[in-house]
Design a protein around this motif. Structure first.
Motif, PDB file in Angstrom:
ATOM      1  N   HIS A 171      40.638 -24.037   8.092  1.00 37.53           N
ATOM      2  CA  HIS A 171      40.724 -25.486   7.853  1.00 37.53           C
ATOM      3  C   HIS A 171      40.699 -25.821   6.371  1.00 37.53           C
ATOM      4  N   LEU A 172      40.258 -24.880   5.552  1.00 32.94           N
ATOM      5  CA  LEU A 172      40.165 -25.128   4.117  1.00 32.94           C
ATOM      6  C   LEU A 172      41.436 -24.725   3.372  1.00 32.94           C
ATOM      7  N   LEU A 173      42.300 -23.959   4.024  1.00 30.74           N
ATOM      8  CA  LEU A 173      43.505 -23.483   3.359  1.00 30.74           C
ATOM      9  C   LEU A 173      44.476 -24.613   3.074  1.00 30.74           C
ATOM     10  N   GLY A 174      45.249 -24.463   2.006  1.00 29.59           N
ATOM     11  CA  GLY A 174      46.269 -25.452   1.666  1.00 29.59           C
ATOM     12  C   GLY A 174      45.804 -26.390   0.564  1.00 29.59           C
ATOM     13  N   THR A 175      46.593 -27.430   0.352  1.00 28.37           N
ATOM     14  CA  THR A 175      46.321 -28.405  -0.703  1.00 28.37           C
ATOM     15  C   THR A 175      45.549 -29.588  -0.131  1.00 28.37           C
ATOM     16  N   HIS A 176      44.371 -29.829  -0.692  1.00 24.67           N
ATOM     17  CA  HIS A 176      43.498 -30.900  -0.195  1.00 24.67           C
ATOM     18  C   HIS A 176      42.750 -31.550  -1.354  1.00 24.67           C
ATOM     19  N   ASP A 177      42.186 -32.703  -1.067  1.00 28.66           N
ATOM     20  CA  ASP A 177      41.186 -33.297  -1.938  1.00 28.66           C
ATOM     21  C   ASP A 177      39.849 -32.636  -1.574  1.00 28.66           C
ATOM     22  N   PHE A 178      39.313 -31.819  -2.476  1.00 28.99           N
ATOM     23  CA  PHE A 178      38.096 -31.065  -2.202  1.00 28.99           C
ATOM     24  C   PHE A 178      36.852 -31.765  -2.756  1.00 28.99           C
ATOM     25  N   SER A 179      36.879 -33.092  -2.813  1.00 24.67           N
ATOM     26  CA  SER A 179      35.732 -33.838  -3.349  1.00 24.67           C
ATOM     27  C   SER A 179      34.432 -33.488  -2.637  1.00 24.67           C
ATOM     28  N   ALA A 180      34.505 -33.218  -1.337  1.00 26.98           N
ATOM     29  CA  ALA A 180      33.298 -32.900  -0.567  1.00 26.98           C
ATOM     30  C   ALA A 180      32.657 -31.597  -1.029  1.00 26.98           C
ATOM     31  N   PHE A 181      33.428 -30.768  -1.710  1.00 29.15           N
ATOM     32  CA  PHE A 181      32.913 -29.472  -2.144  1.00 29.15           C
ATOM     33  C   PHE A 181      32.780 -29.390  -3.661  1.00 29.15           C
ATOM     34  N   ARG A 236      29.727 -24.151  -2.460  1.00 27.85           N
ATOM     35  CA  ARG A 236      29.601 -25.185  -1.425  1.00 27.85           C
ATOM     36  C   ARG A 236      30.383 -24.788  -0.168  1.00 27.85           C
ATOM     37  N   MET A 237      31.580 -24.254  -0.336  1.00 31.11           N
ATOM     38  CA  MET A 237      32.351 -23.808   0.821  1.00 31.11           C
ATOM     39  C   MET A 237      31.625 -22.671   1.536  1.00 31.11           C
ATOM     40  N   THR A 238      31.025 -21.772   0.760  1.00 32.78           N
ATOM     41  CA  THR A 238      30.268 -20.671   1.358  1.00 32.78           C
ATOM     42  C   THR A 238      29.111 -21.190   2.188  1.00 32.78           C
ATOM     43  N   ALA A 239      28.375 -22.166   1.660  1.00 35.08           N
ATOM     44  CA  ALA A 239      27.229 -22.715   2.392  1.00 35.08           C
ATOM     45  C   ALA A 239      27.659 -23.306   3.725  1.00 35.08           C
ATOM     46  N   VAL A 240      28.793 -23.993   3.743  1.00 36.40           N
ATOM     47  CA  VAL A 240      29.281 -24.600   4.981  1.00 36.40           C
ATOM     48  C   VAL A 240      29.747 -23.523   5.966  1.00 36.40           C
ATOM     49  N   LEU A 241      30.429 -22.492   5.475  1.00 36.91           N
ATOM     50  CA  LEU A 241      30.876 -21.419   6.367  1.00 36.91           C
ATOM     51  C   LEU A 241      29.681 -20.639   6.930  1.00 36.91           C
ATOM     52  N   VAL A 242      28.640 -20.482   6.144  1.00 36.02           N
ATOM     53  CA  VAL A 242      27.428 -19.825   6.652  1.00 36.02           C
ATOM     54  C   VAL A 242      26.804 -20.681   7.754  1.00 36.02           C
ATOM     55  N   ALA A 243      26.807 -21.994   7.578  1.00 36.20           N
ATOM     56  CA  ALA A 243      26.278 -22.881   8.616  1.00 36.20           C
ATOM     57  C   ALA A 243      27.058 -22.709   9.913  1.00 36.20           C
ATOM     58  N   VAL A 244      28.358 -22.475   9.811  1.00 39.57           N
ATOM     59  CA  VAL A 244      29.161 -22.192  11.005  1.00 39.57           C
ATOM     60  C   VAL A 244      28.746 -20.854  11.607  1.00 39.57           C
ATOM     61  N   GLY A 245      28.572 -19.850  10.765  1.00 38.29           N
ATOM     62  CA  GLY A 245      28.175 -18.525  11.247  1.00 38.29           C
ATOM     63  C   GLY A 245      26.831 -18.522  11.927  1.00 38.29           C
ATOM     64  N   THR A 250      30.304 -26.405  13.911  1.00 35.74           N
ATOM     65  CA  THR A 250      31.470 -25.835  14.586  1.00 35.74           C
ATOM     66  C   THR A 250      32.617 -25.750  13.583  1.00 35.74           C
ATOM     67  N   PRO A 251      33.604 -24.910  13.853  1.00 36.15           N
ATOM     68  CA  PRO A 251      34.731 -24.811  12.927  1.00 36.15           C
ATOM     69  C   PRO A 251      35.425 -26.149  12.680  1.00 36.15           C
ATOM     70  N   THR A 252      35.578 -26.956  13.716  1.00 34.69           N
ATOM     71  CA  THR A 252      36.275 -28.234  13.524  1.00 34.69           C
ATOM     72  C   THR A 252      35.472 -29.204  12.658  1.00 34.69           C
ATOM     73  N   GLN A 253      34.167 -29.056  12.641  1.00 35.98           N
ATOM     74  CA  GLN A 253      33.351 -29.917  11.782  1.00 35.98           C
ATOM     75  C   GLN A 253      33.587 -29.642  10.303  1.00 35.98           C
ATOM     76  N   VAL A 254      34.051 -28.456   9.983  1.00 42.81           N
ATOM     77  CA  VAL A 254      34.368 -28.138   8.593  1.00 42.81           C
ATOM     78  C   VAL A 254      35.535 -28.997   8.127  1.00 42.81           C
ATOM     79  N   ARG A 255      36.505 -29.181   9.006  1.00 43.21           N
ATOM     80  CA  ARG A 255      37.634 -30.050   8.643  1.00 43.21           C
ATOM     81  C   ARG A 255      37.172 -31.499   8.469  1.00 43.21           C
TER      82      ARG A 255
END
Length: 295
Positions: A171-181, A236-245, A250-255
């Protein structure tokens, strides 16, 4: 040679690849006017004084790293201006001189290249890759082998849902506004970035783990590649992925977190610890890039 017949001095620009163990440093950037805090750049520039440049040598770092963050391979450019009539140093001489006069054992120059005078180590980079190391099966950081401390994030769990983390990373791949991270204090003019790769995989077995610990202690590697990153984006992305692990997200909550553009959210506002993060590589188009693993 000018009208007066004087020989002009030549300024040569070099691209330097270097690595460091970030523990104990206040980050890679030089700290000016402080006796307590010091950056990797301070030691590099101190060593460069022995090159006897007409103008003081200053390192322009390609990728700034925070206190405690390590680098398998970071880069910087520098200019050396020798006295009139003296030819530029070869890259090999610059590398040898820097390593000879470096006064900190946790820093090492890997290789040096001669580059054009308009080359810029930060702006010319086409790719940066960071990796983050996790450890599971350890009750706490004090139970890690002493040789692994400050080199990974010891999670208080025996297992991670790696397939869920891999799904979330997509869900993080591609071009996005990454303000949340993005953490406060970022100098970036825009929060839009393009994440080219995000992977979660088993890490190599540590040679420092005793046989009786090997059954439960496991290492995991997260890798992220982009041309550039926002301030603390990877942590920040690592912390969120660890929370999923861990089953907290859930994976969709990351999006949903990504689309919220909210840097103050519960899960993304607390970056993963600095000591598990490594800058793995900085690449340049048209230049032969150094593979740190080959050194």
């Amino acid at each position: 040679m000018g009208p007066s017949g004087a020989v002009r001095s030549v300024r040569a620009r070099y691209l330097v690849y270097f690595q460091y163990l970030g523990t104990g440093f206040n980050g890679v950037a030089a700290v000016r006017g402080s006796q307590r805090a010091i950056g990797v750049q301070n030691y590099l520039e101190e060593a460069a004084e022995r090159l006897n440049s007409v103008e003081p040598v200053r390192f322009t770092i390609s990728s700034r790293t925070d206190a405690g963050v390590h680098a398998l391979s970071n880069t910087a450019h520098l200019d050396v201006q020798r006295r009139p009539g003296q030819p530029p140093f070869s890259p090999e001489v610059v590398a040898q001189a820097l390593n000879t006069h470096l006064r900190h054992p946790a820093i090492r120059v890997l290789q040096v290249f001669r580059v054009p005078s308009d080359f810029h180590a930060r702006h010319a980079a086409t790719s940066r890759t960071y990796l983050y190391r996790l450890a599971t099966g350890c009750p706490g950081p004090d139970q890690l082998p002493v040789f692994e401390r400050n080199l990974c994030w010891a999670l208080r769990t025996d297992c991670l849902d790696v397939p869920a983390m891999q799904e979330a990373a997509q869900h993080l791949l591609g071009t996005h506004d990454f303000s949340a991270f993005q953490s406060a204090g970022s100098p970036a003019a825009s929060p839009v970035r393009t994440l080219r790769r995000a992977s979660v995989s088993p890490g190599p077995t540590s040679p420092f783990v005793l046989p009786q610990e090997n059954r439960k202690l496991h290492f995991w590697t997260l890798e992220f590649e982009s041309q550039s990153f926002l301030y603390r984006q990877v942590r920040r992305m690592t912390a969120v992925l660890v929370a999923v692990g861990l089953g907290v997200l859930t994976p969709t909550q990351v999006r949903v977190i990504l689309e919220s553009q909210d840097p103050l959210g519960k899960y993304q506002a607390h970056p993963a610890p600095a000591h598990g993060l490594f800058l793995k590589s900085v690449l340049y188009g048209g230049l032969r890039d150094l593979d740190p693993a080959s050194c």
